[in-house]
Design a protein around this motif. Structure first.
Motif, PDB file in Angstrom:
ATOM      1  N   SER A 173      77.950 -39.359  71.755  1.00 22.70           N
ATOM      2  CA  SER A 173      77.466 -40.233  70.066  1.00 22.70           C
ATOM      3  C   SER A 173      76.040 -41.125  70.796  1.00 22.70           C
ATOM      4  O   SER A 173      75.547 -42.125  69.828  1.00 22.70           O
ATOM      5  CB  SER A 173      78.543 -41.281  70.234  1.00 22.70           C
ATOM      6  N   ILE A 174      75.386 -41.558  71.798  1.00 20.51           N
ATOM      7  CA  ILE A 174      74.726 -42.476  73.020  1.00 20.51           C
ATOM      8  C   ILE A 174      73.324 -41.843  73.333  1.00 20.51           C
ATOM      9  O   ILE A 174      74.001 -40.572  74.095  1.00 20.51           O
ATOM     10  CB  ILE A 174      75.380 -42.994  73.681  1.00 20.51           C
ATOM     11  N   HIS A 175      72.164 -41.695  72.580  1.00 19.60           N
ATOM     12  CA  HIS A 175      71.528 -40.375  73.228  1.00 19.60           C
ATOM     13  C   HIS A 175      70.429 -41.246  73.829  1.00 19.60           C
ATOM     14  O   HIS A 175      70.127 -42.737  73.815  1.00 19.60           O
ATOM     15  CB  HIS A 175      70.242 -40.383  71.323  1.00 19.60           C
ATOM     16  N   PRO A 176      69.857 -40.369  74.720  1.00 19.84           N
ATOM     17  CA  PRO A 176      69.823 -39.385  75.052  1.00 19.84           C
ATOM     18  C   PRO A 176      71.214 -39.011  76.513  1.00 19.84           C
ATOM     19  O   PRO A 176      71.965 -39.948  76.552  1.00 19.84           O
ATOM     20  CB  PRO A 176      68.755 -38.394  76.232  1.00 19.84           C
ATOM     21  N   ASN A 177      71.616 -37.918  76.014  1.00 18.25           N
ATOM     22  CA  ASN A 177      73.045 -37.991  76.701  1.00 18.25           C
ATOM     23  C   ASN A 177      73.146 -36.276  77.540  1.00 18.25           C
ATOM     24  O   ASN A 177      71.901 -35.550  77.187  1.00 18.25           O
ATOM     25  CB  ASN A 177      73.973 -37.424  75.525  1.00 18.25           C
ATOM     26  N   TRP A 178      73.838 -36.220  77.841  1.00 16.79           N
ATOM     27  CA  TRP A 178      74.192 -34.520  78.826  1.00 16.79           C
ATOM     28  C   TRP A 178      75.297 -34.088  78.535  1.00 16.79           C
ATOM     29  O   TRP A 178      76.208 -34.769  78.377  1.00 16.79           O
ATOM     30  CB  TRP A 178      74.021 -34.658  80.347  1.00 16.79           C
ATOM     31  N   THR A 179      75.756 -32.756  78.925  1.00 18.43           N
ATOM     32  CA  THR A 179      76.706 -32.106  79.088  1.00 18.43           C
ATOM     33  C   THR A 179      77.258 -31.251  80.086  1.00 18.43           C
ATOM     34  O   THR A 179      76.611 -31.006  81.728  1.00 18.43           O
ATOM     35  CB  THR A 179      77.410 -30.856  78.078  1.00 18.43           C
ATOM     36  N   LEU A 180      78.788 -32.125  80.735  1.00 14.65           N
ATOM     37  CA  LEU A 180      79.146 -31.380  82.114  1.00 14.65           C
ATOM     38  C   LEU A 180      79.630 -30.118  81.752  1.00 14.65           C
ATOM     39  O   LEU A 180      81.020 -29.860  81.028  1.00 14.65           O
ATOM     40  CB  LEU A 180      80.004 -32.323  82.547  1.00 14.65           C
ATOM     41  N   LYS A 181      79.637 -29.157  81.935  1.00 14.99           N
ATOM     42  CA  LYS A 181      79.437 -27.749  82.107  1.00 14.99           C
ATOM     43  C   LYS A 181      80.557 -27.351  82.624  1.00 14.99           C
ATOM     44  O   LYS A 181      81.720 -27.047  82.588  1.00 14.99           O
ATOM     45  CB  LYS A 181      78.692 -26.234  81.557  1.00 14.99           C
ATOM     46  N   ALA A 182      80.395 -27.633  84.313  1.00 12.39           N
ATOM     47  CA  ALA A 182      81.514 -27.110  84.999  1.00 12.39           C
ATOM     48  C   ALA A 182      81.230 -28.456  86.215  1.00 12.39           C
ATOM     49  O   ALA A 182      80.261 -28.500  86.542  1.00 12.39           O
ATOM     50  CB  ALA A 182      81.261 -25.702  85.784  1.00 12.39           C
ATOM     51  N   SER A 183      82.481 -28.843  86.715  1.00 14.41           N
ATOM     52  CA  SER A 183      81.987 -29.582  88.021  1.00 14.41           C
ATOM     53  C   SER A 183      82.584 -28.875  89.284  1.00 14.41           C
ATOM     54  O   SER A 183      81.781 -29.714  89.820  1.00 14.41           O
ATOM     55  CB  SER A 183      83.614 -30.433  87.943  1.00 14.41           C
ATOM     56  N   LYS A 184      82.860 -27.727  89.482  1.00 12.40           N
ATOM     57  CA  LYS A 184      83.509 -27.558  90.861  1.00 12.40           C
ATOM     58  C   LYS A 184      82.583 -26.196  91.346  1.00 12.40           C
ATOM     59  O   LYS A 184      83.494 -24.709  90.366  1.00 12.40           O
ATOM     60  CB  LYS A 184      84.196 -27.377  91.639  1.00 12.40           C
ATOM     61  N   PRO A 185      81.206 -25.054  90.572  1.00 17.23           N
ATOM     62  CA  PRO A 185      80.181 -26.102  91.457  1.00 17.23           C
ATOM     63  C   PRO A 185      79.777 -26.736  90.364  1.00 17.23           C
ATOM     64  O   PRO A 185      79.972 -26.119  88.876  1.00 17.23           O
ATOM     65  CB  PRO A 185      79.816 -24.631  90.822  1.00 17.23           C
ATOM     66  N   LEU A 186      78.524 -27.356  90.277  1.00 24.07           N
ATOM     67  CA  LEU A 186      78.247 -28.590  88.584  1.00 24.07           C
ATOM     68  C   LEU A 186      76.945 -27.358  88.190  1.00 24.07           C
ATOM     69  O   LEU A 186      76.454 -27.096  88.565  1.00 24.07           O
ATOM     70  CB  LEU A 186      77.292 -29.951  89.843  1.00 24.07           C
ATOM     71  N   THR A 187      77.481 -27.880  87.288  1.00 22.38           N
ATOM     72  CA  THR A 187      76.429 -26.972  85.915  1.00 22.38           C
ATOM     73  C   THR A 187      76.861 -28.173  85.069  1.00 22.38           C
ATOM     74  O   THR A 187      77.096 -28.778  84.490  1.00 22.38           O
ATOM     75  CB  THR A 187      77.100 -25.916  85.170  1.00 22.38           C
TER      76      THR A 187
END
Length: 107
Positions: A67-81
């Motif tokens: 809800s706050i821009h800009p923002n990113w999405t954590l797709k995976a944590s191990k390994p990081l994406t």
């Protein structure tokens, strides 16, 4: 000759989330290269912090709140994406890269 080039590439460690904290005030002063710290409250992810892969000793703090821009999405944590790319201008130097499947892809 080719084997000498492949060996260091294979030893590259993949980036990953190494720790989860509940407050941005709980972030460690130094985060080891190749590791990230997630700030989350229960299942709500708020921030992702890590040292910039340029090794210029500056920290990156990504907003994960949609809800706050800009923002990113954590797709995976191990390994990081992380999505989309990280593009930071600091002190006249630009760092622009993707973190996909634990590897840094400079653009």
């Amino acid at each position: 000759m080719l084997a000498r080039w492949i060996r260091p590439w294979r030893r590259r460690r993949r980036w990953r989330v190494c720790e989860v904290v509940t407050s941005i005030h709980d972030l460690p002063q130094q985060i080891p290269y190749g590791e990230a710290v997630l700030v989350a409250n229960g299942r709500i992810m708020k921030w992702l912090a890590f040292g910039c892969p340029c090794k210029d000793d500056h920290q990156v703090l990504l907003n994960l709140n949609p809800s706050i821009h800009p923002n990113w999405t954590l797709k995976a944590s191990k390994p990081l994406t992380v999505s989309p790319s990280i593009d930071e201008l600091r002190g006249g130097k630009r760092c622009h890269y993707f973190i996909r499947d634990g590897y840094i892809d400079w653009t």
